[in-house]
Design a protein around this motif. Structure first.
Motif, short mmCIF file in Angstrom:
data_model
loop_
_atom_site.label_atom_id
_atom_site.label_comp_id
_atom_site.label_asym_id
_atom_site.label_seq_id
_atom_site.Cartn_x
_atom_site.Cartn_y
_atom_site.Cartn_z
N HIS A 109 0.90 -1.10 0.14
CA HIS A 109 -0.01 0.15 -0.07
C HIS A 109 0.81 1.33 -0.02
CE1 HIS A 109 0.79 -0.83 4.22
NE2 HIS A 109 0.95 0.28 4.53
N ALA A 110 2.00 1.17 -0.10
CA ALA A 110 2.99 2.25 0.04
C ALA A 110 2.89 3.26 -1.25
CB ALA A 110 4.55 1.76 0.08
N PRO A 111 2.94 4.39 -1.50
CA PRO A 111 2.85 5.10 -2.56
C PRO A 111 3.77 4.65 -3.84
CG PRO A 111 3.06 6.55 -0.85
CD PRO A 111 3.29 5.45 -0.30
N GLY A 112 3.13 4.29 -4.80
CA GLY A 112 3.81 4.08 -6.10
C GLY A 112 3.94 2.40 -5.96
N ALA A 113 3.64 1.74 -4.80
CA ALA A 113 3.64 0.30 -4.81
C ALA A 113 2.46 -0.42 -5.50
CB ALA A 113 3.56 -0.17 -3.29
N THR A 114 2.64 -1.77 -6.02
CA THR A 114 1.29 -2.52 -6.36
C THR A 114 1.35 -3.80 -6.04
OG1 THR A 114 1.96 -1.02 -8.71
CG2 THR A 114 0.43 -3.12 -8.58
N PRO A 115 0.25 -4.35 -5.31
CA PRO A 115 0.30 -5.40 -4.73
C PRO A 115 0.62 -6.64 -5.82
CG PRO A 115 -1.72 -4.20 -4.09
CD PRO A 115 -0.81 -3.45 -5.05
N GLY A 116 1.78 -7.54 -5.42
CA GLY A 116 1.64 -8.64 -6.27
C GLY A 116 2.70 -8.45 -7.60
N ARG A 117 3.18 -7.10 -7.79
CA ARG A 117 3.92 -6.80 -8.89
C ARG A 117 5.36 -7.36 -8.80
NH1 ARG A 117 4.96 -0.55 -10.10
NH2 ARG A 117 5.50 -0.77 -7.98
N VAL A 118 6.21 -7.80 -9.88
CA VAL A 118 7.29 -8.38 -9.68
C VAL A 118 8.39 -7.23 -10.41
CG1 VAL A 118 8.93 -10.04 -10.74
CG2 VAL A 118 6.53 -10.76 -9.74
N HIS A 119 9.71 -7.33 -9.64
CA HIS A 119 10.83 -6.69 -10.01
C HIS A 119 11.83 -7.43 -10.67
CE1 HIS A 119 9.11 -2.92 -8.61
NE2 HIS A 119 8.37 -3.77 -7.79
N LEU A 120 12.22 -7.36 -11.75
CA LEU A 120 13.24 -8.59 -12.40
C LEU A 120 14.35 -8.08 -12.75
CD1 LEU A 120 11.02 -10.50 -15.09
CD2 LEU A 120 12.10 -11.36 -12.91
N PHE A 121 15.46 -8.48 -12.18
CA PHE A 121 16.67 -7.87 -12.42
C PHE A 121 17.38 -8.86 -13.49
CE2 PHE A 121 15.50 -6.79 -8.19
CZ PHE A 121 15.80 -5.26 -8.22
N THR A 122 17.73 -8.38 -14.69
CA THR A 122 17.72 -9.28 -15.78
C THR A 122 19.39 -9.29 -16.31
OG1 THR A 122 16.98 -7.61 -17.40
CG2 THR A 122 15.48 -9.31 -16.62
N GLY A 123 20.11 -8.54 -15.80
CA GLY A 123 21.54 -8.59 -16.51
C GLY A 123 21.49 -8.34 -17.62
N ASP A 124 22.27 -9.03 -18.83
CA ASP A 124 22.39 -8.81 -20.11
C ASP A 124 21.31 -9.87 -20.84
OD1 ASP A 124 23.86 -6.64 -19.80
OD2 ASP A 124 25.71 -7.79 -20.94
N SER A 125 20.34 -10.27 -20.09
CA SER A 125 19.61 -11.43 -20.83
C SER A 125 18.21 -10.83 -21.49
CB SER A 125 18.97 -12.61 -19.95
OG SER A 125 20.30 -13.20 -19.61
N LEU A 126 17.72 -9.72 -20.99
CA LEU A 126 16.46 -8.95 -21.55
C LEU A 126 16.75 -7.55 -21.22
CD1 LEU A 126 13.71 -9.00 -22.73
CD2 LEU A 126 12.91 -9.15 -20.23
N PHE A 127 16.76 -6.65 -22.38
CA PHE A 127 16.85 -5.26 -22.40
C PHE A 127 15.51 -4.65 -23.12
CE2 PHE A 127 21.17 -6.69 -23.00
CZ PHE A 127 21.40 -5.91 -21.91
N PRO A 128 15.38 -3.29 -23.10
CA PRO A 128 14.35 -2.84 -23.86
C PRO A 128 14.33 -2.87 -25.37
CG PRO A 128 14.84 -1.15 -22.18
CD PRO A 128 15.89 -2.39 -21.97
N GLY A 129 13.58 -3.67 -26.08
CA GLY A 129 14.19 -3.74 -27.58
C GLY A 129 14.44 -5.17 -28.00
N GLY A 130 14.78 -5.98 -26.82
CA GLY A 130 15.36 -7.69 -27.05
C GLY A 130 16.00 -8.39 -26.23
N VAL A 131 16.34 -9.41 -26.48
CA VAL A 131 17.20 -10.24 -25.57
C VAL A 131 18.76 -9.95 -25.82
CG1 VAL A 131 15.69 -12.15 -25.58
CG2 VAL A 131 17.46 -12.30 -27.28
N GLY A 132 19.51 -10.34 -24.92
CA GLY A 132 20.89 -9.98 -24.92
C GLY A 132 21.62 -10.84 -26.17
N SER A 133 22.70 -10.37 -26.47
CA SER A 133 23.80 -10.77 -27.41
C SER A 133 24.15 -12.22 -27.36
CB SER A 133 24.96 -9.91 -27.51
OG SER A 133 25.71 -10.80 -28.60
N THR A 134 23.73 -12.96 -28.19
CA THR A 134 24.27 -14.31 -28.49
C THR A 134 25.44 -14.65 -29.60
OG1 THR A 134 22.29 -15.01 -29.90
CG2 THR A 134 22.17 -15.30 -27.65
#
Length: 238
Positions: A160-185
């Protein structure tokens, strides 16, 4: 920035961005010429802290740690994958904080060699990391490197904190997922297919569109913003 002003954008040499949730604070700093992002997750109740990646500039990273806890407490450093631009400061940060060093099981040996020490925790898909009262799930995303991992932090259902959303997930993806695509292979079709399949089945098929994505470089995004482009990524092959 406060939660209300969160944009997911930081620049090298600039101030940290801060997102305040019910149980956690997430701080982002950019370091180095490659605009590498480092993320500090702080348990608001206990003060325990986890750092995602230590690319370069250990003094800046230690300053980030102190922003979360004035004593400089750091419980664990997770290296998302074995590439040098994500772990150049890892040895110094661990030496100066006493933090445990963690990495994906199939990258752990190379991470350890680069840091001149043994990795304390070898992360496997589905493992859970406890940081104070917080729990982060390990998601293996194979392809950019064999042992790349993401971390998933879920907000409580009674958030219920300002800006919070129940059940929302925060993903730290390294170089595997970016805006616009997956990481370099590196142009390897087999590696690309494996990474896209992991990203699709382990992230997009599992988590909601409001899931926040914190990549290893550049701006943040959401799964909802990227989901319409999955077919185009598959067609282009990178």
């Amino acid at each position: 920035m406060t939660a209300a002003g969160w944009t997911g954008r930081v620049v090298p040499g600039g101030e940290s961005a801060v997102r305040v949730l019910d149980r956690a604070e997430i701080r982002t700093a950019s370091v180095g010429e490659m605009d590498n992002d480092a993320y500090l997750v702080t348990c608001r109740r206990s003060g325990a802290q986890l750092l995602v990646d230590a690319p370069t500039d250990p003094d800046r990273l230690l300053s980030l740690v102190r922003e979360g806890d004035g004593t400089g407490r750091l419980d664990v450093l997770v290296v998302t994958h074995r590439h040098g631009d994500h772990l150049g400061a890892a040895a110094a940060v661990v030496a100066r904080t006493g933090a445990r060093l963690a990495a994906g099981e199939h990258d752990a040996d190379e991470v350890g060699r680069a840091c001149g020490r043994t990795v304390d925790t070898r992360l496997r898909h589905g493992d859970r990391l406890t940081v104070g009262d917080l729990e982060l799930e390990v998601v293996a995303l194979r392809g950019h490197t064999p042992g790349s991992v993401a971390l998933a932090l879920t907000e409580p259902e009674d958030a219920h904190a300002p800006g919070a959303t129940p059940g929302r997930v925060h993903l730290f993806t390294g170089d595997s997922l970016f805006p616009g695509g997956v990481g370099s292979t590196q142009g390897d079709p087999e590696r690309f297919t494996r990474l896209l399949d992991d990203v699709r089945t382990r992230l997009f098929d599992r988590y909601r569109d409001d899931t926040c994505v914190y990549p290893g470089h550049g701006d943040g995004t959401t799964l909802g913003a990227e989901r319409p482009h999955l077919a185009a990524w598959a067609a282009r092959g990178w």
